[in-house]
Design a protein around this motif. Structure first.
Motif, PDB file in Angstrom:
ATOM      1  N   SER A 148      34.519  37.595 -10.569  1.00 58.05           N
ATOM      2  CA  SER A 148      35.072  38.773  -9.923  1.00 58.05           C
ATOM      3  C   SER A 148      36.591  38.759 -10.003  1.00 58.05           C
ATOM      4  O   SER A 148      37.201  37.752 -10.344  1.00 58.05           O
ATOM      5  N   PHE A 149      37.198  39.865  -9.658  1.00 56.48           N
ATOM      6  CA  PHE A 149      38.663  40.011  -9.712  1.00 56.48           C
ATOM      7  C   PHE A 149      39.358  38.904  -8.939  1.00 56.48           C
ATOM      8  O   PHE A 149      40.302  38.287  -9.405  1.00 56.48           O
ATOM      9  N   ASN A 150      38.885  38.604  -7.750  1.00 56.47           N
ATOM     10  CA  ASN A 150      39.544  37.612  -6.910  1.00 56.47           C
ATOM     11  C   ASN A 150      39.463  36.204  -7.476  1.00 56.47           C
ATOM     12  O   ASN A 150      40.310  35.365  -7.211  1.00 56.47           O
ATOM     13  N   HIS A 151      38.434  35.944  -8.261  1.00 55.52           N
ATOM     14  CA  HIS A 151      38.288  34.610  -8.820  1.00 55.52           C
ATOM     15  C   HIS A 151      39.371  34.287  -9.841  1.00 55.52           C
ATOM     16  O   HIS A 151      39.803  33.151  -9.951  1.00 55.52           O
ATOM     17  N   ILE A 152      39.796  35.269 -10.610  1.00 53.54           N
ATOM     18  CA  ILE A 152      40.703  34.954 -11.707  1.00 53.54           C
ATOM     19  C   ILE A 152      42.111  35.500 -11.534  1.00 53.54           C
ATOM     20  O   ILE A 152      42.962  35.264 -12.372  1.00 53.54           O
ATOM     21  N   LYS A 153      42.364  36.221 -10.442  1.00 49.90           N
ATOM     22  CA  LYS A 153      43.671  36.859 -10.297  1.00 49.90           C
ATOM     23  C   LYS A 153      44.813  35.853 -10.445  1.00 49.90           C
ATOM     24  O   LYS A 153      45.799  36.097 -11.128  1.00 49.90           O
ATOM     25  N   ARG A 154      44.658  34.693  -9.823  1.00 47.73           N
ATOM     26  CA  ARG A 154      45.751  33.723  -9.864  1.00 47.73           C
ATOM     27  C   ARG A 154      45.893  33.041 -11.221  1.00 47.73           C
ATOM     28  O   ARG A 154      46.817  32.272 -11.451  1.00 47.73           O
ATOM     29  N   TYR A 155      44.943  33.305 -12.140  1.00 47.03           N
ATOM     30  CA  TYR A 155      45.020  32.712 -13.470  1.00 47.03           C
ATOM     31  C   TYR A 155      45.462  33.713 -14.537  1.00 47.03           C
ATOM     32  O   TYR A 155      45.572  33.366 -15.706  1.00 47.03           O
ATOM     33  N   VAL A 156      45.708  34.949 -14.128  1.00 47.31           N
ATOM     34  CA  VAL A 156      46.046  36.005 -15.082  1.00 47.31           C
ATOM     35  C   VAL A 156      47.289  35.662 -15.898  1.00 47.31           C
ATOM     36  O   VAL A 156      47.376  35.960 -17.081  1.00 47.31           O
ATOM     37  N   LEU A 157      48.263  34.997 -15.276  1.00 44.61           N
ATOM     38  CA  LEU A 157      49.540  34.710 -15.930  1.00 44.61           C
ATOM     39  C   LEU A 157      49.630  33.287 -16.471  1.00 44.61           C
ATOM     40  O   LEU A 157      50.710  32.826 -16.829  1.00 44.61           O
ATOM     41  N   LYS A 158      48.516  32.605 -16.566  1.00 44.04           N
ATOM     42  CA  LYS A 158      48.545  31.196 -16.962  1.00 44.04           C
ATOM     43  C   LYS A 158      48.182  30.956 -18.424  1.00 44.04           C
ATOM     44  O   LYS A 158      48.047  29.814 -18.849  1.00 44.04           O
ATOM     45  N   GLY A 159      48.032  31.999 -19.209  1.00 42.80           N
ATOM     46  CA  GLY A 159      47.750  31.795 -20.626  1.00 42.80           C
ATOM     47  C   GLY A 159      46.523  32.559 -21.071  1.00 42.80           C
ATOM     48  O   GLY A 159      45.923  33.332 -20.325  1.00 42.80           O
ATOM     49  N   GLY A 160      46.126  32.311 -22.329  1.00 42.08           N
ATOM     50  CA  GLY A 160      44.962  32.993 -22.878  1.00 42.08           C
ATOM     51  C   GLY A 160      45.204  34.471 -23.053  1.00 42.08           C
ATOM     52  O   GLY A 160      44.346  35.298 -22.738  1.00 42.08           O
ATOM     53  N   TYR A 161      46.380  34.838 -23.562  1.00 42.88           N
ATOM     54  CA  TYR A 161      46.760  36.248 -23.635  1.00 42.88           C
ATOM     55  C   TYR A 161      46.156  36.979 -24.838  1.00 42.88           C
ATOM     56  O   TYR A 161      46.016  38.198 -24.813  1.00 42.88           O
ATOM     57  N   ALA A 162      45.819  36.265 -25.880  1.00 46.38           N
ATOM     58  CA  ALA A 162      45.353  36.903 -27.117  1.00 46.38           C
ATOM     59  C   ALA A 162      44.071  37.693 -26.882  1.00 46.38           C
ATOM     60  O   ALA A 162      43.195  37.264 -26.121  1.00 46.38           O
ATOM     61  N   PRO A 163      43.933  38.859 -27.530  1.00 46.01           N
ATOM     62  CA  PRO A 163      42.760  39.698 -27.289  1.00 46.01           C
ATOM     63  C   PRO A 163      41.521  39.303 -28.080  1.00 46.01           C
ATOM     64  O   PRO A 163      40.446  39.822 -27.834  1.00 46.01           O
ATOM     65  N   TRP A 164      41.653  38.363 -29.025  1.00 46.23           N
ATOM     66  CA  TRP A 164      40.516  38.062 -29.898  1.00 46.23           C
ATOM     67  C   TRP A 164      39.453  37.166 -29.267  1.00 46.23           C
ATOM     68  O   TRP A 164      38.459  36.855 -29.906  1.00 46.23           O
ATOM     69  N   SER A 165      39.637  36.743 -28.038  1.00 43.83           N
ATOM     70  CA  SER A 165      38.568  36.022 -27.334  1.00 43.83           C
ATOM     71  C   SER A 165      38.025  36.845 -26.170  1.00 43.83           C
ATOM     72  O   SER A 165      37.540  36.306 -25.185  1.00 43.83           O
ATOM     73  N   LYS A 166      38.116  38.165 -26.319  1.00 40.01           N
ATOM     74  CA  LYS A 166      37.613  39.053 -25.268  1.00 40.01           C
ATOM     75  C   LYS A 166      36.910  40.255 -25.888  1.00 40.01           C
ATOM     76  O   LYS A 166      37.361  40.803 -26.899  1.00 40.01           O
ATOM     77  N   LEU A 167      35.828  40.643 -25.262  1.00 38.83           N
ATOM     78  CA  LEU A 167      35.148  41.893 -25.591  1.00 38.83           C
ATOM     79  C   LEU A 167      35.433  42.862 -24.457  1.00 38.83           C
ATOM     80  O   LEU A 167      35.244  42.532 -23.286  1.00 38.83           O
ATOM     81  N   TYR A 168      35.905  44.083 -24.803  1.00 36.83           N
ATOM     82  CA  TYR A 168      36.337  45.050 -23.793  1.00 36.83           C
ATOM     83  C   TYR A 168      35.390  46.258 -23.752  1.00 36.83           C
ATOM     84  O   TYR A 168      35.008  46.793 -24.802  1.00 36.83           O
ATOM     85  N   ARG A 169      35.066  46.695 -22.566  1.00 38.04           N
ATOM     86  CA  ARG A 169      34.341  47.963 -22.439  1.00 38.04           C
ATOM     87  C   ARG A 169      35.309  49.101 -22.765  1.00 38.04           C
ATOM     88  O   ARG A 169      36.387  49.210 -22.172  1.00 38.04           O
ATOM     89  N   LYS A 170      34.920  49.958 -23.690  1.00 39.19           N
ATOM     90  CA  LYS A 170      35.826  51.017 -24.124  1.00 39.19           C
ATOM     91  C   LYS A 170      36.134  52.000 -22.997  1.00 39.19           C
ATOM     92  O   LYS A 170      37.238  52.547 -22.920  1.00 39.19           O
ATOM     93  N   ASP A 171      35.167  52.237 -22.115  1.00 40.71           N
ATOM     94  CA  ASP A 171      35.412  53.145 -20.987  1.00 40.71           C
ATOM     95  C   ASP A 171      36.565  52.665 -20.120  1.00 40.71           C
ATOM     96  O   ASP A 171      37.316  53.469 -19.561  1.00 40.71           O
ATOM     97  N   LEU A 172      36.714  51.331 -19.981  1.00 36.77           N
ATOM     98  CA  LEU A 172      37.832  50.783 -19.216  1.00 36.77           C
ATOM     99  C   LEU A 172      39.146  51.137 -19.890  1.00 36.77           C
ATOM    100  O   LEU A 172      40.092  51.604 -19.236  1.00 36.77           O
ATOM    101  N   LEU A 173      39.235  50.934 -21.198  1.00 32.86           N
ATOM    102  CA  LEU A 173      40.462  51.219 -21.936  1.00 32.86           C
ATOM    103  C   LEU A 173      40.771  52.713 -21.942  1.00 32.86           C
ATOM    104  O   LEU A 173      41.933  53.120 -21.861  1.00 32.86           O
ATOM    105  N   ASP A 174      39.729  53.528 -22.029  1.00 34.73           N
ATOM    106  CA  ASP A 174      39.922  54.982 -22.081  1.00 34.73           C
ATOM    107  C   ASP A 174      40.318  55.571 -20.736  1.00 34.73           C
ATOM    108  O   ASP A 174      40.850  56.684 -20.668  1.00 34.73           O
ATOM    109  N   SER A 175      40.069  54.834 -19.660  1.00 37.44           N
ATOM    110  CA  SER A 175      40.330  55.378 -18.326  1.00 37.44           C
ATOM    111  C   SER A 175      41.802  55.270 -17.918  1.00 37.44           C
ATOM    112  O   SER A 175      42.184  55.772 -16.860  1.00 37.44           O
TER     113      SER A 175
END
Length: 385
Positions: A148-175
């Protein structure tokens, strides 16, 4: 509509395309489209892409003038029709079941983003060092199906920024209108990462190495000597995102560590007095108390504040790097000594227990009851055979 649109920015990648593109086309998950954007390549990358397109209708090729990786990804996003979006770099490789696992996780968990681990490889093969997206090490959660959001919020700025290890829901990007990569900047995947991680309602994590990142591409655009100055702009963009998403107060410590770490990261590779001075002036405005738990980062931070001149700072920095390495080795040695001492105590206890058990066994063998029942045991063994 296809299930997954794979977006590939291509620039002078002729040496890798015959390996990377098949790793996508041969996926166990086949409901895909490959949108390959040739970003003004000067080699025959376009010709190779067209060759793949002529043999597989799932491959679509867009040719454009050079504008950088961000512009190529943005163009591919405009053309994508998939239910989910996946970004891929043309010199890397992916496991043949990666998209199947990612899609299944997205559907099962109703995830806006699915993250999986990546390792590195070169001409010598794949190294299973955990180099990207090590959430299994940092998040205390047994069920990685949904973070959930609360689980990873504090890790958002700690690395793993590249997009190639993530699959994104297009509706999220389009919103959101601002889900685009910043143009003309290095490290443009950092703001994109921060926005997706903060805005995603549900995130799932696959604790497997599914992506292989090439580290021996001499033509890689990630040159810190020429791109280092862009980190100041990236930091400012990330700051604006945190403020806009109303997360700055909660992530003040994480953002402080993020900006200090990244400015220090390129302070030597740029080898620039101007870069150093910009860093120093920014450090003066930072509350160093947020760094108190990170003794190494704090030591570099203080060193920058201590020396006004870059030429005076540089040898002191190199000295500090060496001292910190020695400190890390000493800490590791001390830990190993403690572990060894603990093992010695455990070994002593086991030897003591073994000695007691041996004595019990000897006493039993030498006992009168054991000797008297010896004939009976022989008869029993014969019967059992």
């Amino acid at each position: 509509m296809v299930k997954i649109s794979i977006l590939i920015p291509v620039y002078n990648a002729k040496d890798f395309l015959y390996d990377s593109i098949p790793s996508l086309l041969n996926q166990t998950f086949t409901d895909i489209e490959l949108i390959c954007v040739n970003d003004g390549s000067k080699d025959n990358s376009l010709e190779i892409l067209n060759e793949f397109a002529s043999k597989d209708s799932r491959v679509k090729v867009i040719d454009k003038e050079n504008g950088g990786c961000g512009s190529a990804r943005n163009r591919a996003l405009d053309e994508a029709s998939g239910e989910y979006i996946y970004f891929f770099d043309p010199d890397d490789m992916i496991e043949n079941n990666a998209l199947e696992l990612a899609y299944d996780s997205a559907v099962k968990n109703d995830s806006d983003v699915v993250i999986f681990k990546a390792n590195i490889f070169d001409k010598n093969g794949i190294s299973n060092r955990e180099t990207f997206f090590n959430y299994n090490r940092t998040i205390d959660k047994k069920d990685f199906g949904n973070l959930s959001f609360n689980h990873i919020k504090r890790y958002v700025l700690k690395g793993g920024y590249a997009p190639w290890s993530k699959l994104y829901r297009k509706d999220l990007l389009d919103s959101y209108e601002d889900f685009k990569f910043n143009l003309g900047l290095a490290f443009d995947d950092v703001p994109f990462h921060v926005k997706t991680m903060l805005r995603a309602n549900r995130i799932s994590f696959i604790n497997k190495f599914l992506y292989h990142y090439r580290v021996d591409n001499v033509n890689s655009v990630n040159s810190t000597s020429s791109n280092g100055f862009d980190i100041f702009k990236i930091i400012d963009i990330v700051k604006d995102i945190l403020i806009k998403e109303k997360c700055m107060d909660e992530l003040k410590k994480e953002f402080t560590i993020f900006q200090v770490h990244h400015m220090l990261l390129y302070i030597i590779s740029t080898n620039s007095a101007d870069y150093y001075e910009t860093t120093r002036q920014r450090f003066k405005k930072i509350d160093g108390s947020y760094l108190k738990d990170n003794i190494y980062l704090k030591s570099y931070f203080n060193l920058v504040l201590e020396y006004e001149d870059y030429d005076e700072f540089k040898p002191q920095y190199e000295k500090l790097v060496l001292e910190n390495k020695i400190m890390r080795y000493e800490n590791r040695i001390n830990k190993l000594k403690k572990d060894n001492s603990k093992l010695k105590k455990e070994n002593y206890q086991l030897e003591k227990e073994n000695k007691n058990l041996k004595k019990i066994n000897d006493d039993l063998i030498n006992s009168n009851s054991f000797k008297i029942t010896k004939p009976l045991r022989k008869i029993k063994n014969v019967v059992n055979k």
